[in-house]
Structure formats: C-alpha cells, structure tokens
Design an enzyme around this catalytic site. Sequence first.
Site, short mmCIF file in Angstrom:
data_model
loop_
_atom_site.label_atom_id
_atom_site.label_comp_id
_atom_site.label_asym_id
_atom_site.label_seq_id
_atom_site.Cartn_x
_atom_site.Cartn_y
_atom_site.Cartn_z
N HIS A 9 -36.47 -50.79 -7.14
CA HIS A 9 -36.82 -51.99 -7.91
C HIS A 9 -38.31 -52.31 -7.81
O HIS A 9 -38.89 -52.84 -8.76
CB HIS A 9 -35.99 -53.19 -7.44
CG HIS A 9 -36.18 -53.53 -6.00
ND1 HIS A 9 -35.56 -52.81 -4.98
CD2 HIS A 9 -36.93 -54.47 -5.38
CE1 HIS A 9 -35.92 -53.32 -3.82
NE2 HIS A 9 -36.75 -54.33 -4.03
N CYS A 66 -42.27 -46.95 -5.40
CA CYS A 66 -41.64 -48.13 -4.80
C CYS A 66 -42.71 -49.23 -4.80
O CYS A 66 -43.71 -49.10 -5.51
CB CYS A 66 -41.03 -47.83 -3.43
SG CYS A 66 -42.16 -47.48 -2.09
N GLY A 67 -42.50 -50.28 -4.03
CA GLY A 67 -43.49 -51.35 -4.08
C GLY A 67 -44.85 -50.92 -3.57
O GLY A 67 -45.88 -51.15 -4.19
N GLY A 71 -42.44 -46.62 1.78
CA GLY A 71 -41.04 -46.37 2.14
C GLY A 71 -40.52 -45.11 1.47
O GLY A 71 -39.88 -44.26 2.12
N HIS A 99 -54.95 -28.36 -1.31
CA HIS A 99 -55.07 -27.92 0.08
C HIS A 99 -53.74 -27.92 0.82
O HIS A 99 -53.54 -27.12 1.73
CB HIS A 99 -56.04 -28.81 0.85
CG HIS A 99 -57.48 -28.64 0.44
ND1 HIS A 99 -58.54 -29.06 1.23
CD2 HIS A 99 -58.03 -28.09 -0.66
CE1 HIS A 99 -59.69 -28.78 0.62
NE2 HIS A 99 -59.40 -28.20 -0.54
#
Length: 149
Positions: A9, A66-67, A71, A99
């Site tokens: 979300h 994600c935000g 995570g 690399h």
Amino acid sequence: MKIAVAADHGGYPYKARVLEIVREMGFEGLDLGAHELVPTDDYPDFARYVGDAIQHGQADRGILLCGSGVGACIAANKMNGVRASVCHDVYSAHQGVEHDDMNVLCLGSRIIGPQLLEDLVRAFLSAEFSPGERFQRRLDKVKAMEAAG
Ligand code: RB5
C-alpha cells in the site's frame, strides 16, 4: 527483458507509473500486485511475488515499491538469487547493476517524486552487468555467502 513489478500500500501510488515506464522502454512488465489499495497489506508478500518470479525464470529483474523501499528490500534479499537494493540516486541505480548485478530495484514512494522515479527506473533497466574479472569475483563471493546460509 521481463520485469516483475509489485507494491504494497505504501508503494501502490507509483506502481502503475512504473509499469508504464517499463513498457515505454520496450520491456515486458508483469504486474504482481497489489491490484488495489489495501491499507493493511504487507510488503513481504510482494517481495516474495517478485522473488518467486525471478527464481522461476518468469522475470529477469524486479522493481519493488513500498513506503520507504527499505522493508521490501530487506524481505527480497532473504530470497536466494535476489540481489535487491534501495536506490534513490541515479548513479546507484545503474552502478548497482553494472558492478553488483543487482536484479531488484526497491523504491520508496513516500521519499521520491515522479521525475526521480522515472530516472531511477530508466537507469536501472538500461544498465547491464559489466564484464570484468573483479566484478565476477565479487559476485561469486556473494553467491558463496548465499549458498552457505
Ligand atoms: C507501510 O506502511 C510501510 O511501512 C511500508 O510500505 C514500507 O515503507 C516499509 O519499509
């Protein structure tokens, strides 16, 4: 090249735009969700979808949102064969591939704006792993660490 894209979300607001950029660049985009904004969904689930797609050869690379990107990156790196990083600067987004053979780009929708998002995705997808004994030697060491558990 097939690119798996997924977002919880926190990342959902940018997922459609990422898929659009992937397709504009001539790559195949696989939309692995979320398919709607669900405020209670969990980033590890989306990291797993992208990791599974890479492990099973359904995708060559992945982009996770994600935000913060953090995570999703932590979760994705638990999966064998996934080399994920948060890159919020363009240099790292291509140098990580060149690399380090990074195969999953993690982005934080709450951190970056739409133009940087586009520049990061384009830098990541345009880059190729550089030939060079030192890059391969380091990658082999990373793979040995992964195999050792
Ligand atoms: C979700 O609210 C948020 O914690 C998640 O998207 C991500 O930022 C975690 O790193």
